[in-house]
Design a protein around this motif. Structure first.
Motif, short mmCIF file in Angstrom:
data_model
loop_
_atom_site.label_atom_id
_atom_site.label_comp_id
_atom_site.label_asym_id
_atom_site.label_seq_id
_atom_site.Cartn_x
_atom_site.Cartn_y
_atom_site.Cartn_z
N ARG A 126 -7.56 6.82 4.48
CA ARG A 126 -7.86 5.42 4.83
C ARG A 126 -8.51 4.69 3.65
NH1 ARG A 126 -11.39 6.03 10.00
NH2 ARG A 126 -10.13 7.93 10.13
N THR A 127 -9.35 5.39 2.90
CA THR A 127 -9.99 4.73 1.76
C THR A 127 -8.98 4.47 0.65
OG1 THR A 127 -10.74 6.89 0.92
CG2 THR A 127 -12.27 5.64 2.29
N ALA A 128 -8.09 5.41 0.43
CA ALA A 128 -7.02 5.19 -0.56
C ALA A 128 -6.13 4.03 -0.12
CB ALA A 128 -6.20 6.46 -0.74
N ALA A 129 -5.81 3.98 1.19
CA ALA A 129 -4.94 2.93 1.71
C ALA A 129 -5.56 1.55 1.50
CB ALA A 129 -4.64 3.16 3.18
N ILE A 130 -6.84 1.40 1.79
CA ILE A 130 -7.50 0.10 1.60
C ILE A 130 -7.48 -0.30 0.13
CG2 ILE A 130 -9.75 -1.06 1.67
CD1 ILE A 130 -10.31 0.63 4.22
N THR A 131 -7.77 0.64 -0.75
CA THR A 131 -7.82 0.35 -2.18
C THR A 131 -6.45 -0.06 -2.71
OG1 THR A 131 -9.65 1.92 -2.40
CG2 THR A 131 -8.50 1.28 -4.42
N GLY A 132 -5.40 0.64 -2.30
CA GLY A 132 -4.05 0.28 -2.74
C GLY A 132 -3.52 -0.96 -2.04
N ALA A 133 -3.90 -1.15 -0.77
CA ALA A 133 -3.42 -2.31 -0.02
C ALA A 133 -3.88 -3.60 -0.65
CB ALA A 133 -3.88 -2.23 1.43
N TYR A 134 -5.10 -3.62 -1.20
CA TYR A 134 -5.58 -4.83 -1.86
C TYR A 134 -4.68 -5.20 -3.04
CZ TYR A 134 -8.01 -7.98 -4.90
OH TYR A 134 -8.29 -9.05 -5.71
N VAL A 135 -4.27 -4.21 -3.81
CA VAL A 135 -3.41 -4.48 -4.97
C VAL A 135 -2.06 -5.04 -4.51
CG1 VAL A 135 -2.22 -3.45 -6.96
CG2 VAL A 135 -4.55 -2.74 -6.38
N ALA A 136 -1.50 -4.46 -3.45
CA ALA A 136 -0.23 -4.94 -2.92
C ALA A 136 -0.37 -6.37 -2.39
CB ALA A 136 0.28 -4.01 -1.82
N LEU A 137 -1.46 -6.63 -1.68
CA LEU A 137 -1.72 -7.98 -1.15
C LEU A 137 -1.87 -8.99 -2.28
CD1 LEU A 137 -2.42 -9.88 1.25
CD2 LEU A 137 -4.81 -9.16 0.94
N SER A 222 -21.35 2.84 -3.84
CA SER A 222 -21.37 1.59 -4.61
C SER A 222 -20.89 1.82 -6.04
CB SER A 222 -22.78 1.00 -4.61
OG SER A 222 -23.18 0.66 -3.29
N ALA A 223 -21.35 2.90 -6.65
CA ALA A 223 -20.92 3.20 -8.02
C ALA A 223 -19.44 3.56 -8.04
CB ALA A 223 -21.75 4.35 -8.58
N GLY A 224 -18.99 4.33 -7.07
CA GLY A 224 -17.58 4.70 -7.02
C GLY A 224 -16.68 3.50 -6.83
N ILE A 225 -17.09 2.57 -5.97
CA ILE A 225 -16.26 1.40 -5.71
C ILE A 225 -16.25 0.46 -6.91
CG2 ILE A 225 -16.16 -0.71 -4.28
CD1 ILE A 225 -16.69 1.11 -1.87
N ARG A 226 -17.34 0.38 -7.65
CA ARG A 226 -17.30 -0.41 -8.90
C ARG A 226 -16.21 0.12 -9.83
NH1 ARG A 226 -23.00 -0.48 -8.25
NH2 ARG A 226 -23.26 1.31 -9.65
N ASN A 227 -16.10 1.44 -9.90
CA ASN A 227 -15.05 2.06 -10.71
C ASN A 227 -13.67 1.71 -10.16
OD1 ASN A 227 -13.15 4.07 -11.67
ND2 ASN A 227 -14.89 5.30 -12.35
N LEU A 228 -13.50 1.80 -8.85
CA LEU A 228 -12.20 1.50 -8.24
C LEU A 228 -11.81 0.04 -8.44
CD1 LEU A 228 -12.60 3.44 -4.87
CD2 LEU A 228 -11.15 4.09 -6.81
N VAL A 229 -12.77 -0.86 -8.34
CA VAL A 229 -12.47 -2.28 -8.53
C VAL A 229 -11.99 -2.56 -9.95
CG1 VAL A 229 -13.52 -4.58 -8.61
CG2 VAL A 229 -13.94 -3.09 -6.65
N GLU A 230 -12.59 -1.91 -10.92
CA GLU A 230 -12.11 -2.08 -12.31
C GLU A 230 -10.67 -1.61 -12.43
OE1 GLU A 230 -13.47 -3.62 -14.88
OE2 GLU A 230 -15.06 -4.20 -13.48
N ARG A 231 -10.32 -0.56 -11.76
CA ARG A 231 -8.95 -0.07 -11.78
C ARG A 231 -8.02 -1.04 -11.06
NH1 ARG A 231 -8.81 5.66 -12.95
NH2 ARG A 231 -10.92 6.46 -13.24
N GLN A 232 -8.49 -1.64 -9.97
CA GLN A 232 -7.69 -2.66 -9.28
C GLN A 232 -7.43 -3.85 -10.19
OE1 GLN A 232 -10.26 -3.31 -5.88
NE2 GLN A 232 -8.80 -2.36 -4.49
N ARG A 233 -8.44 -4.28 -10.91
CA ARG A 233 -8.28 -5.42 -11.81
C ARG A 233 -7.26 -5.11 -12.90
NH1 ARG A 233 -14.81 -6.69 -12.13
NH2 ARG A 233 -14.94 -7.73 -10.09
N THR A 234 -7.28 -3.90 -13.38
CA THR A 234 -6.28 -3.50 -14.39
C THR A 234 -4.88 -3.50 -13.76
OG1 THR A 234 -7.88 -2.15 -15.59
CG2 THR A 234 -5.56 -1.65 -15.93
N ALA A 235 -4.78 -2.99 -12.54
CA ALA A 235 -3.46 -2.91 -11.88
C ALA A 235 -2.88 -4.29 -11.62
CB ALA A 235 -3.60 -2.12 -10.57
N VAL A 236 -3.68 -5.24 -11.15
CA VAL A 236 -3.12 -6.57 -10.88
C VAL A 236 -2.80 -7.29 -12.17
CG1 VAL A 236 -4.30 -6.73 -8.65
CG2 VAL A 236 -5.40 -7.69 -10.67
#
Length: 242
Positions: A126-137, A222-236
């Protein structure tokens, strides 16, 4: 040291591949270690009946696991004739998480459906799905802006999610299945890109979680999600450049 060799505050290997599907308006193949989820966003020029004539759009999600995404085959829910409670709970969580960072009025009267299909499961689907779903959206909505169908991107923030838990008395970030199945307590944190709390799901499996332990889990997430958000920004950014 964890069985995987990771430190307590270390994410699994994270991969976000935007534009993975050539047919969807937005897509992302997300990998949290051995958990792989394909997220595809579809835009419909209509809204559900309960949203009609309100001048607002809608974002929703559907979630499913392939029969052999786990060690043994699970029957397709379509063959059983109904979704199970876990599936419905997860897809509602994904939808809520995406709507929390979407300006529905700026979308106009259209709907985005994000399909999250688990190809391989090793905890944290579910956590992977939310993180990837944002990029798709993001990719799908950016396409509307590019076509001049809406003036601005109707997203107010990023959103990502990660699991945490207490295993063997130690607080750990991003649990794999082996850790999750033996955890004394496990949780899923959904946060916005600026650190706003969207949702927390926590279960004490063996004993109550203390306030001090919760604070440690919150800091890890919080620290982990900061890392994930940076990866999302790179992906978009990669998706925009294509």
């Amino acid at each position: 040291m964890r069985a995987s060799g990771r430190a307590a505050d270390e994410l699994r290997e994270i991969v976000l591949e935007p534009g993975w599907s050539p047919y969807a308006e937005g897509s992302c193949l997300v990998k949290f270690g051995n958990t792989h989820v394909l997220c595809c966003a579809t835009i419909e020029e209509k809204v559900p009946p309960f949203m009609r004539n309100k001048g607002r759009g809608w974002v929703t999600a559907e979630y499913g696991m392939l029969p052999r995404s786990t060690h043994s085959r699970s029957a397709r829910e379509a063959a059983r004739g109904k979704q199970n409670g876990r599936t419905m709970e997860i897809q509602r969580l994904i939808g809520r998480s995406l709507r929390a960072v979407t300006d529905l009025e700026a979308m106009g009267e259209r709907q985005v459906i994000v399909d999250c299909d688990v190809l391989q499961a090793d905890g944290g689907t579910r956590t992977a799905a939310i993180t990837g779903a944002y990029v798709a959206l993001h990719q799908a909505l950016a396409g509307l802006v590019a076509k001049a169908l809406i003036p601005v991107l109707p997203l107010t923030d990023e959103v990502a999610a990660v699991s945490c838990g207490i295993v063997g008395g130690q607080a750990l970030l991003d649990l794999d299945y082996a850790e999750d199945s033996t955890a004394e307590a496990d949780s899923n944190f959904v946060l916005s890109g600026h650190g706003g709390l969207v949702e927390v799901q926590m279960t004490a499996e063996e004993r109550p979680v203390t306030a001090e332990e919760f604070a440690v889990l919150n800091a890890l997430a919080s620290a982990g999600i900061r890392n994930l958000v940076e990866r999302q920004r790179t992906a978009v950014a990669v998706a925009r450049a294509r």
